[in-house]
Design an enzyme around this catalytic site. Structure first.
Site, PDB file in Angstrom:
ATOM      1  N   ARG A 177     -11.447  -0.031  -1.281  1.00  0.00           N
ATOM      2  CA  ARG A 177     -11.047  -0.044   0.131  1.00  0.00           C
ATOM      3  C   ARG A 177     -11.497   1.265   0.770  1.00  0.00           C
ATOM      4  NH1 ARG A 177      -5.395   1.139   0.793  1.00  0.00           N
ATOM      5  NH2 ARG A 177      -6.151   3.036   1.737  1.00  0.00           N
ATOM      6  N   HIS A 181      -5.566   2.071   4.909  1.00  0.00           N
ATOM      7  CA  HIS A 181      -4.922   0.761   4.778  1.00  0.00           C
ATOM      8  C   HIS A 181      -4.786   0.087   6.137  1.00  0.00           C
ATOM      9  CE1 HIS A 181      -2.285  -2.471   3.542  1.00  0.00           C
ATOM     10  NE2 HIS A 181      -1.482  -2.123   4.524  1.00  0.00           N
ATOM     11  N   TYR A 190      -3.688  10.834  -0.033  1.00  0.00           N
ATOM     12  CA  TYR A 190      -3.385  10.442  -1.415  1.00  0.00           C
ATOM     13  C   TYR A 190      -4.616  10.148  -2.272  1.00  0.00           C
ATOM     14  CZ  TYR A 190      -3.578   5.837   0.932  1.00  0.00           C
ATOM     15  OH  TYR A 190      -3.955   4.757   1.689  1.00  0.00           O
TER      16      TYR A 190
HETATM   17  C1  LIG Z   1       6.650  -8.515   0.089  1.00  0.00           C
HETATM   18  C2  LIG Z   1       5.999  -7.347   0.779  1.00  0.00           C
HETATM   19  N1  LIG Z   1       6.203  -6.097   0.314  1.00  0.00           N
HETATM   20  C3  LIG Z   1       5.624  -5.047   0.925  1.00  0.00           C
HETATM   21  C4  LIG Z   1       4.837  -5.230   2.026  1.00  0.00           C
HETATM   22  C5  LIG Z   1       4.182  -4.038   2.710  1.00  0.00           C
HETATM   23  N2  LIG Z   1       2.746  -4.042   2.416  1.00  0.00           N
HETATM   24  C6  LIG Z   1       1.851  -4.485   3.321  1.00  0.00           C
HETATM   25  S1  LIG Z   1       0.290  -4.424   2.752  1.00  0.00           S
HETATM   26  C7  LIG Z   1       0.785  -3.787   1.267  1.00  0.00           C
HETATM   27  C8  LIG Z   1      -0.224  -3.457   0.197  1.00  0.00           C
HETATM   28  C9  LIG Z   1      -0.882  -4.652  -0.371  1.00  0.00           C
HETATM   29  O1  LIG Z   1      -1.892  -4.253  -1.232  1.00  0.00           O
HETATM   30  P1  LIG Z   1      -2.899  -5.276  -1.877  1.00  0.00           P
HETATM   31  O2  LIG Z   1      -2.174  -6.530  -2.261  1.00  0.00           O
HETATM   32  O3  LIG Z   1      -3.654  -4.574  -2.937  1.00  0.00           O
HETATM   33  O4  LIG Z   1      -3.844  -5.686  -0.668  1.00  0.00           O
HETATM   34  P2  LIG Z   1      -4.891  -4.811   0.193  1.00  0.00           P
HETATM   35  O5  LIG Z   1      -4.141  -4.294   1.395  1.00  0.00           O
HETATM   36  O6  LIG Z   1      -5.430  -3.726  -0.671  1.00  0.00           O
HETATM   37  O7  LIG Z   1      -5.936  -5.805   0.586  1.00  0.00           O
HETATM   38  C10 LIG Z   1       2.167  -3.620   1.239  1.00  0.00           C
HETATM   39  C11 LIG Z   1       2.913  -3.056   0.101  1.00  0.00           C
HETATM   40  C12 LIG Z   1       4.661  -6.554   2.494  1.00  0.00           C
HETATM   41  N3  LIG Z   1       3.876  -6.829   3.551  1.00  0.00           N
HETATM   42  N4  LIG Z   1       5.236  -7.593   1.851  1.00  0.00           N
END
Ligand SMILES: Cc1ncc(C[n+]2csc(CCOP(=O)(O)OP(=O)(O)O)c2C)c(N)n1
Length: 289
Positions: A177, A181, A190
């Site tokens: 990525r 985010h 980080y």
């Molecule tokens: C159940 C839940 N927990 C926490 C969040 C907050 N949150 C939003 S995106 C994210 C990270 C997700 O990472 P990943 O699955 O690796 O996807 P990426 O953003 O890297 O595509 C989090 C923790 C959420 N949306 N839903």
């Protein structure tokens, strides 16, 4: 659907105007202004609305795939998720159900190394996601996620297998990525800046693909700048149109859950109208009440 896949929607024919309508939640937004921006969805393009809670889209996709199978359709479902999503219970429930019930679904894990600020080394101790697909008894393949042709070829074959054999498949695409985010994140807090720079320059999948296309004589710098200028203009126009478009009428806020709106919701609607009439300055003027 996951929030990082507007490209799929674009490729299927969602217009820039449709994207902009959703982001502004205007009266042409298919979600009727009820979703956060970027939570696109399209019945026309078989694109189930993006879900905010991580990994909830996986069981949705398995259900959709299972119903395609019951209806004997020559089709499969595909769902996208990140490395962080594989730690959710929904991931495990979805994979097991799909494997046991033989649902024609492609689980596409975009392993980009980070779930906001959590690196994969703190996310799991397994060898990525691919091994977990195998553990659930489904064929699983890992591809270089920065090689567009490799991803295309893997998904193309996975689709054929899922439909012909009526079974699930997991594809894990390894990537990084490069961006923060979200707009509220500063990832230099980080992770090292030179790590980001390395992936942004030396390993950028877009310039890699472009080099290949240009090397074949199918594209040149002039084509690129012409396309970029045209798209920028189209996008600005779409944003202006979407911004001017009125919002959905207030009554829409209370529909689509019950066949007949129950008395407690009618009461809430009445109270809301009274409040808006009393304090018009605190509410948007372009909502039809
Ligand atoms: C159940 C839940 N927990 C926490 C969040 C907050 N949150 C939003 S995106 C994210 C990270 C997700 O990472 P990943 O699955 O690796 O996807 P990426 O953003 O890297 O595509 C989090 C923790 C959420 N949306 N839903």
């Amino acid at each position: 659907m996951q929030y990082r896949e507007p490209g799929v929607l674009l490729w299927r024919g969602f217009t820039l105007q449709e994207f902009a309508n959703q982001c502004f939640g205007n009266k042409l937004d298919y979600g009727k202004g009820r979703q956060m921006p970027i939570h696109y969805g399209s019945n026309r393009l078989n694109y189930f609305t993006v879900s905010s809670p991580i990994a909830t889209q996986l069981p949705h996709a398995v259900g959709a795939a299972y119903s395609l199978k019951m209806d004997k359709k020559d089709a499969c479902a595909i769902t996208y998720f990140g490395d962080g999503g594989t730690s959710e219970g929904d991931f495990h429930a979805a994979l097991n159900f799909a494997a046991v019930m033989e649902a024609p679904v492609i689980f596409f894990c975009r392993n980009n190394g980070w779930a906001i600020s959590t690196p994969t080394s703190e996310q799991f101790r397994s060898d990525g996601a691919v091994i977990r697909g195998q553990a659930y008894g489904m064929r699983s393949i890992r591809v270089d996620g920065n090689d567009a042709l490799a991803v295309y070829s893997a998904v193309h074959t996975a689709r054929e297998m899922a439909i012909k054999e009526g079974r699930p498949i997991l594809v894990e695409a390894l990537t990084y990525r490069v961006g923060h985010h979200s707009t509220s994140d500063d990832s230099t807090k980080y992770r090292p800046v030179d790590e980001i720079e390395h992936w942004r320059t030396a390993r950028d999948p877009i310039s890699r693909y472009r080099k290949w296309v240009q090397g074949n004589g199918w594209w040149c710098d002039e084509d690129e700048s012409e396309l970029r200028n045209n798209v920028r203009q189209e996008l600005l126009k779409a944003i202006q149109v979407a911004e001017r478009m009125p919002k959905p009428p207030l009554a829409e806020l209370f529909t689509d859950v019950y066949d007949e709106v129950p008395s407690n919701l009618r009461e809430q609607e009445r109270l809301l109208r009274d409040t808006i009439k009393k304090h018009p300055a605190d509410y948007p003027a372009d909502v039809h009440i």
